[in-house]
Design a protein around this motif. Structure first.
Motif, mmCIF file in Angstrom:
data_model
loop_
_atom_site.group_PDB
_atom_site.id
_atom_site.type_symbol
_atom_site.label_atom_id
_atom_site.label_comp_id
_atom_site.label_asym_id
_atom_site.label_seq_id
_atom_site.Cartn_x
_atom_site.Cartn_y
_atom_site.Cartn_z
ATOM 1 N N ALA A 501 0.802 -1.233 0.000
ATOM 2 C CA ALA A 501 0.000 0.000 0.000
ATOM 3 C C ALA A 501 0.825 1.268 0.000
ATOM 4 O O ALA A 501 0.283 2.345 0.232
ATOM 5 N N GLY A 502 2.122 1.168 -0.250
ATOM 6 C CA GLY A 502 2.973 2.345 -0.268
ATOM 7 C C GLY A 502 3.338 2.771 -1.674
ATOM 8 O O GLY A 502 3.005 2.124 -2.673
ATOM 9 N N HIS A 503 4.062 3.872 -1.748
ATOM 10 C CA HIS A 503 4.453 4.472 -3.016
ATOM 11 C C HIS A 503 5.350 3.523 -3.815
ATOM 12 O O HIS A 503 6.256 2.895 -3.276
ATOM 13 N N GLY A 504 5.065 3.395 -5.111
ATOM 14 C CA GLY A 504 5.971 2.716 -6.023
ATOM 15 C C GLY A 504 5.790 1.225 -6.185
ATOM 16 O O GLY A 504 6.550 0.602 -6.929
ATOM 17 N N LEU A 505 4.808 0.616 -5.509
ATOM 18 C CA LEU A 505 4.671 -0.837 -5.606
ATOM 19 C C LEU A 505 3.205 -1.239 -5.568
ATOM 20 O O LEU A 505 2.438 -0.771 -4.730
ATOM 21 N N GLN A 506 2.832 -2.123 -6.499
ATOM 22 C CA GLN A 506 1.495 -2.722 -6.525
ATOM 23 C C GLN A 506 1.587 -4.198 -6.191
ATOM 24 O O GLN A 506 2.530 -4.886 -6.593
ATOM 25 N N LEU A 507 0.583 -4.705 -5.496
ATOM 26 C CA LEU A 507 0.478 -6.137 -5.233
ATOM 27 C C LEU A 507 -0.750 -6.751 -5.888
ATOM 28 O O LEU A 507 -0.813 -7.963 -6.067
ATOM 29 N N VAL A 508 -1.719 -5.924 -6.245
ATOM 30 C CA VAL A 508 -2.953 -6.447 -6.858
ATOM 31 C C VAL A 508 -2.734 -6.485 -8.359
ATOM 32 O O VAL A 508 -3.055 -5.546 -9.099
ATOM 33 N N LEU A 509 -2.178 -7.592 -8.811
ATOM 34 C CA LEU A 509 -1.826 -7.791 -10.214
ATOM 35 C C LEU A 509 -2.168 -9.227 -10.605
ATOM 36 O O LEU A 509 -2.021 -10.150 -9.787
ATOM 37 N N PRO A 510 -2.591 -9.463 -11.836
ATOM 38 C CA PRO A 510 -2.937 -10.819 -12.260
ATOM 39 C C PRO A 510 -1.701 -11.632 -12.627
ATOM 40 O O PRO A 510 -1.461 -11.965 -13.793
ATOM 41 N N VAL A 511 -0.888 -11.950 -11.608
ATOM 42 C CA VAL A 511 0.342 -12.694 -11.823
ATOM 43 C C VAL A 511 0.477 -13.762 -10.744
ATOM 44 O O VAL A 511 -0.039 -13.608 -9.636
ATOM 45 N N ARG A 512 1.192 -14.828 -11.075
ATOM 46 C CA ARG A 512 1.542 -15.832 -10.070
ATOM 47 C C ARG A 512 2.847 -15.381 -9.420
ATOM 48 O O ARG A 512 3.919 -15.573 -9.972
ATOM 49 N N SER A 513 2.744 -14.785 -8.266
ATOM 50 C CA SER A 513 3.872 -14.141 -7.614
ATOM 51 C C SER A 513 4.109 -14.749 -6.237
ATOM 52 O O SER A 513 3.267 -15.485 -5.707
ATOM 53 N N TRP A 514 5.253 -14.401 -5.640
ATOM 54 C CA TRP A 514 5.543 -14.917 -4.303
ATOM 55 C C TRP A 514 4.547 -14.384 -3.280
ATOM 56 O O TRP A 514 4.147 -15.107 -2.362
ATOM 57 N N TRP A 515 4.144 -13.107 -3.455
ATOM 58 C CA TRP A 515 3.218 -12.568 -2.460
ATOM 59 C C TRP A 515 1.832 -13.170 -2.605
ATOM 60 O O TRP A 515 1.127 -13.344 -1.603
ATOM 61 N N ALA A 516 1.433 -13.511 -3.830
ATOM 62 C CA ALA A 516 0.141 -14.168 -4.019
ATOM 63 C C ALA A 516 0.164 -15.577 -3.426
ATOM 64 O O ALA A 516 -0.807 -16.007 -2.787
ATOM 65 N N ALA A 517 1.280 -16.288 -3.625
ATOM 66 C CA ALA A 517 1.405 -17.626 -3.051
ATOM 67 C C ALA A 517 1.394 -17.565 -1.524
ATOM 68 O O ALA A 517 0.774 -18.409 -0.855
#
Length: 717
Positions: A501-517
């Motif tokens: 939720a900070g400047h410069g980074l998104q986590l809500v993306l349609p990708v298989r990522s470490w944070w999604a896992a």
């Protein structure tokens, strides 16, 4: 499979796998370089999903070939013991998670590559000959061949040196006048960490000169980073400019191979068109970007208050500068990766506002269309510019645009929802695509697919199953992760918010990522996990991104709470009586603030590497949002958490790496002391020998298990 069976299967599996794979980064090809004729592609990759040693590879004629293997020359540097401190620092700034060949540079034709291993200089040709070590005056940092491949420049002991590719004539091109304070050819902390400029020198296209950054840190305050678990080891001294203190003095110099040297005459300050504010500082303290194209050096400088950026051309003979472009903003001028870029015609590519608050590009005087949010400029082939951009904030695609060409409209090169980027050269485009199914690297030539570069990363043992949501009146982009075993009637689920939720980074993306896992793993342990990108995050225009100026918490927390309530209204299985937040860095800061400011909503938190005292963070990053602490002390007080320690009524775990040189462990210690002084119980987990990036296998894997245990116990009270 029942809840207990699913949780048992994954309770140890994913944390251990995520740690062993360095968050699934091992085996992923990266740092692509495409030759001008499009025939050769160089890249870095390990040999598998758990191999931590990066190698240098060549893709040519549809096949891959390894060019350099550290194991073959017994020069792996996994222990870091023989690696120069300047290189270790560079890796930390770059968030490098592997060892071996972690960076390289090439000549203009991409036929010669240089790299450093354990401080030694190595070169390799793409013709199949074995890598060759070149003797140098000392330990090597950031070696780069001249465009014609006849010379290698490198940094050693703070001096920029040159050596012929046959190993002869090793000499200093720029020697520091005060070795304890001055370096040539390296980046300073702020430029590398907050501006994204990790390089400190650039070759001329003809190879007869270099543009070199001189960094003087004599006026910068010192920090001392030690390992409490090893009290006999002396502390590491770092020149760290905290908010409101002196920056390093960065100047540029034109250094000829023949020995002559000329200082670049950078402007001292912005003119009368510089915007004012509560705090105004028009001095050009930041060298934001530098490059040297066929027309000469191009440099951009930014004022201390970040409200003005000037793009300058440099006369390579005299060092005189001429303005090419000026940008101003009453909040801050955003620096777009890949800009400024000058095309062969002389047309300049710079950030622009094409309409509304869209952040686009100006290319030779023409702007990209409104609604196309440009993220990064990737490069150009002739007058055609390649960049990444979004029409929908959660998707990032590759585009190309040639102003004035037939059709005169940006062309989207990728179609599948996901996050895409690229490298270009001649007729070849290397597309690096991340989607919900995983990652692929596709080689295109003249628009047609001609091959693929293998991605060898492991697939997570837990498959992410996010529900893509738009929540609340602001249509907050969110992902909701529910347990795969949960069925209607199974009961309500405790809710875990896991944002950055900070400047410069998104986590809500349609990708298989470490944070999604990781989010899905927590879901399998019995949580409903909600991830939301709110105000301040990229992708939704200038006003959205700059809405946090002066207040980094209020709107951001409001968005997290709004998303939580909107999600619970839609999914009644979410239990609003049991809500926690976890996060790292800004996300950790947000998690701690959540339980302090809104205990009626949040019932527990895990705050990792949280910058709780905003005065302790660096000048460029912090002053962008909060101004100067001596001029606006109340703003820093309002955005720091120490004075709010007495508010804590909920369980809070503080986690911090003791060797963190980015967010110093002092943040946690001062906050913990304030909590103790206020009589507020809390949990402290110090990570010995750990930096801002947790890479130690046992530490990384067990940390997730400890977080899970803490959150479950806290929410069961």
């Amino acid at each position: 499979m029942t809840m207990n069976e699913t949780a048992g299967t994954h309770s140890v599996g994913l944390p251990l796998q995520s740690a062993r794979t360095r968050r699934y980064s091992l085996g992923v090809p990266r740092q692509f370089t495409v030759s001008p004729d499009g025939e050769r592609v160089l890249f870095i990759r390990t040999t598998g999903g758990t191999d931590p040693v990066s190698r240098l590879w060549l893709y040519e004629d549809g096949a891959e070939r390894m060019l350099a293997d550290p194991a073959a020359v017994r020069r792996d540097d996994a222990d870091g013991g023989a690696v120069p401190q300047e290189e270790l620092t560079r890796r930390e700034r770059a968030r490098e998670m592997s060892s071996g060949v972690v960076s390289y540079a090439t000549d203009a034709d991409v036929r010669i590559a240089s790299f450093a291993l354990r401080g030694e200089l190595w070169v390799v040709r793409t013709d199949g000959t074995a890598p060759r070590r070149i003797a140098t005056a000392g330990q090597v940092v950031d070696p780069r061949p001249s465009p014609d491949g006849s010379l290698i420049a490198y940094v050693c002991g703070g001096a920029l040196r040159l050596v012929r590719i046959d190993g002869t004539d090793d000499r200093s091109a720029a020697t520091p006048e005060q070795p304890e304070h001055v370096t040539y050819g390296l980046s300073d902390h702020v430029s590398a960490e907050s501006l994204g400029r990790q390089r400190g020198y650039w070759w001329s296209p003809s190879g007869d000169a270099l543009l070199v950054a001189r960094v003087d840190t004599s006026m910068v305050q010192r920090r001392y980073v030690s390992d409490p678990a090893d009290p006999e080891r002396p502390p590491r001294v770092i020149a760290y400019p905290a908010a409101g203190t002196a920056n390093a003095e960065v100047s540029l110099h034109l250094v000829r191979v023949s020995g002559e040297r000329v200082a670049v005459r950078l402007p001292a300050a912005a003119g009368p068109d510089h915007p004012g504010g509560t705090w105004t500082d028009p001095a050009f303290e930041y060298v934001a970007t530098a490059d040297w194209d066929m027309r000469g050096p191009v440099v951009s400088v930014q004022t201390r208050d970040q409200r003005s950026v000037h793009v300058l051309s440099v006369d390579p003979t005299t060092g005189e500068t001429l303005p090419l472009h000026r940008a101003h903003d009453r909040a801050w001028v955003a620096l777009r990766t890949g800009t400024p870029l000058r095309l062969p015609s002389g047309a300049l590519v710079v950030p622009a506002q094409p309409g509304g608050d869209t952040q686009g590009l100006e290319i030779g005087g023409r702007t990209t269309p409104p609604g196309l949010e440009v993220r990064e400029v990737l490069g150009a082939i002739g007058e055609r510019v390649f960049f990444t951009a979004s029409e929908e904030p959660t998707e990032i695609h590759v585009w190309s645009y040639a102003a004035g060409a037939p059709g005169d409209a940006p062309l989207r090169l990728t179609g599948v929802p996901g996050v895409h980027t690229a490298a270009v050269g001649g007729p070849t485009v290397v597309l690096d695509s991340r989607t919900p199914e995983g990652q692929t690297v596709t080689v295109l030539r003249d628009g047609a697919r001609v091959g693929r570069i293998a991605v060898l990363a492991e697939a997570p043992v837990v498959t992410p199953r996010p529900l893509a949501l738009k929540l609340g009146v602001r249509e907050l982009r969110s992902s909701l992760y529910l347990p795969s075993w949960h069925r209607p009637g199974d009961g309500r689920l405790p809710v875990l918010l896991s944002p950055y939720a900070g400047h410069g980074l998104q986590l809500v993306l349609p990708v298989r990522s470490w944070w999604a896992a990781t989010a899905q793993w927590f879901a399998e342990q019995g949580f409903a996990v909600l991830v939301t990108d709110g105000r301040g995050t990229p992708g939704r225009g200038e006003a959205w991104e700059k809405s946090v100026r002066g207040d980094r918490l209020t709107a951001v927390l409001e968005d997290q709470i709004d998303a939580l309530h909107a999600a619970a209204a839609r999914y009644p299985q979410l239990d609003l009586g049991r809500v926690a937040m976890r996060g790292w860095s800004f996300g950790g800061y947000l998690a701690a603030a959540a339980v302090l400011r809104h205990p009626e909503v949040f019932h527990a938190a895990v705050a990792g590497a949280a910058p709780t005292d905003r005065r302790l963070y660096d000048t460029h990053w912090e002053e962008r949002f909060l101004g100067h602490p001596d001029v606006e002390p109340e703003t820093y007080e309002r955005n720091s958490l120490l004075s709010e320690a007495h508010r804590l009524t909920r369980p809070l775990m503080l986690v911090h790496g003791c060797a963190d040189d980015n967010v110093a462990v002092a943040h946690m210690l001062r906050f913990s002391a304030a909590l103790l002084a206020a009589g507020r119980p809390h949990t402290v987990l110090p990570l010995s020998g750990t930096s801002h990036l947790v890479t130690q296998e046992e530490t990384a894997s067990n940390l997730l298990l400890l977080e899970q245990d803490f959150l479950k116990k806290s929410l069961s009270r």
